[in-house]
Write an enzyme that holds these catalytic residues in place. Structure first.
Site, PDB file in Angstrom:
ATOM      1  N   HIS A 305       0.852  -1.182   0.000  1.00 43.29           N
ATOM      2  CA  HIS A 305       0.000   0.000   0.000  1.00 43.29           C
ATOM      3  C   HIS A 305       0.888   1.233   0.000  1.00 43.29           C
ATOM      4  CE1 HIS A 305      -2.999   2.964   1.387  1.00 43.29           C
ATOM      5  NE2 HIS A 305      -3.902   2.134   0.919  1.00 43.29           N
ATOM      6  N   ASP A 362      -8.008  -4.354  -0.562  1.00 40.97           N
ATOM      7  CA  ASP A 362      -8.497  -4.841  -1.848  1.00 40.97           C
ATOM      8  C   ASP A 362      -8.375  -6.357  -1.982  1.00 40.97           C
ATOM      9  OD1 ASP A 362      -8.986  -2.195  -2.895  1.00 40.97           O
ATOM     10  OD2 ASP A 362      -6.815  -1.977  -3.014  1.00 40.97           O
TER      11      ASP A 362
END
Length: 427
Positions: A305, A362
């Site tokens: 991320h 996700d």
């Protein structure tokens, strides 16, 4: 740390104050840097630049911490509701029961769309991407709700905020219905925010639709986990658009457009596609080897991320929710088995540990949404639905900030220097 930072440039020394937030890194206030030195800072992507003051969301990427108004995201996801989190983001404190009931009632009374917007939908091609429809319809709201576009009026700002939060599930559900050729389903005020959205999306006028509480709970968690995430690309877009004085509907439409990008809101679809490509757990070693090979274009999606250098706290909540949803629906999906096994291998593999590649939000959200029945084209729409409350909260905070100015980033110019025009017949 000292109260000031000294900068020596061009034979001169200038000092800049150091600002401290409630938690997190200190910030060097460089607002007077250009005036004092004639120089700008260079920070592509603004990764080391604080563009504003905010009291809404705090992220500690190294520790894997996400707080909304000080409350840990895992506590909110497990114990709260999306309506309660929405109130918290907008108002700064958790509501009392009466405040929550009043807020939920107010939102439920704004869920219907102006009837002429149904005609607006029919102007799109039937195969239009739902996010394209979302951009258009949300942007068009300012043409239908003139009484809540004056950003200098606090009452109008409040009405616009409530309208956006209330109408975005209706807009999203209608975008889905239009794409599959089914009639629009009107909202039902007696249902919860999330249950209402599920009914408008999957229900049909010919029969009653019963909302499954397990599905409703999972969707509510997904909404909470995507509600706000500090100054990300789409939130910064909303703030930048709002800094010009644009109306709130236009600002949120700008945020939706930014979120549509595959590097932002489209990552959950990419992660699901990757898991489907891997197929079964026994093929994981092959794909991990490919991910480590610099010459192979394959990349593992759903890991790592921009901010988190630790386990994304949102991924932990969704991993549990994925199991609950698939168990409830009786789905034996090899994609979930693949995701579980890939997560465990990656957490122990030195390559992933060294590069701090942990599962992110996700990684599991696409598995859940697919199991519930959403096509991949709706994934980013659902992200936009949830993030609208964060955008609205950030927009309101920006409008009320006396230090806020119209956004105007500077540049490092690398083009041609001054030169004289040459007539076309002499070139």
């Amino acid at each position: 740390m000292s109260d000031n930072v000294k900068v020596e440039f061009g034979g001169k020394t200038s000092e800049y104050p150091v600002l401290s937030g409630t938690v997190g890194p200190d910030v060097i206030d460089i607002r007077k840097l250009y005036g004092a030195t004639g120089a700008f800072t260079y920070d592509p992507g603004f990764t080391s630049t604080a563009s504003c003051q905010s009291a809404i969301t705090y992220i500690d990427g190294d520790a894997g911490v996400l707080l909304h108004r000080g409350y840990p995201i895992d506590q909110l996801a497990e114990q709260s509701s999306f309506m309660e989190v929405s109130y918290l983001l907008l108002n700064g404190e958790l509501p009392s029961k009466d405040e929550l009931d009043k807020f939920s009632y107010t939102i439920s009374r704004h869920t219907m769309l102006h009837e002429q917007l149904a005609t607006f939908y029919r102007g799109f091609r039937r195969d239009a991407h739902p996010m394209a429809i979302m951009c258009g319809v949300v942007g068009a709201l300012s043409a239908f709700y003139h009484d809540s576009t004056d950003i200098t009026d606090p009452k109008q700002r409040l009405i616009a905020s409530h309208r956006l939060i209330a109408k975005i599930p209706t807009i999203a559900a209608m975008a889905f219905k239009y794409s599959v050729g089914q009639p629009f389903v009107y909202p039902k005020n007696e249902l919860s925010y999330t249950a209402n959205f599920l009914r408008m999306t999957f229900g049909v006028p010919a029969e009653n639709y019963e909302v499954d509480p397990v599905i409703e709970s999972a969707m509510d968690k997904i909404f909470i986990l995507h509600a706000d995430h500090e100054q990300n690309a789409s939130t910064s877009t909303v703030r930048l658009a709002g800094s010009s004085g644009a109306n709130p509907f236009a600002c949120i439409a700008a945020g939706i457009a930014c979120l549509w990008g595959p590097a932002h809101g489209g990552a959950n679809e990419a992660a699901l596609n990757m898991l489907r490509e891997i197929g079964t757990p026994d093929r994981i070693p092959e794909y991990i080897a490919r991910a480590k090979n610099k010459d192979d274009p394959f990349r593992l999606m759903g890991f790592g991320h921009r901010v988190y250098k630790n386990f994304d706290p949102r991924a932990k909540v969704l991993g549990k929710a994925a199991t609950e949803v698939l168990d409830k629906l009786g789905i034996n999906d090899p994609v979930l088995d693949t995701a579980r096994e890939l997560e465990q291998i990656a957490l122990k593999d030195q390559y992933f540990i060294d590069k701090k590649l942990y599962p992110n939000v996700d990684f599991y959200s696409g598995v859940i949404l697919s199991a519930i029945g959403f096509p991949t084209t709706m994934f980013t729409v659902l992200f936009a639905l949830a993030r609208t409350v964060g955008w609205v909260a950030q927009w309101n905070e920006m409008i009320s900030d006396p230090e806020q100015k119209i956004g105007r980033p500077r540049q490092l110019y690398m083009g041609a220097g001054p030169r004289d025009y040459v007539p076309v017949d002499k070139r």
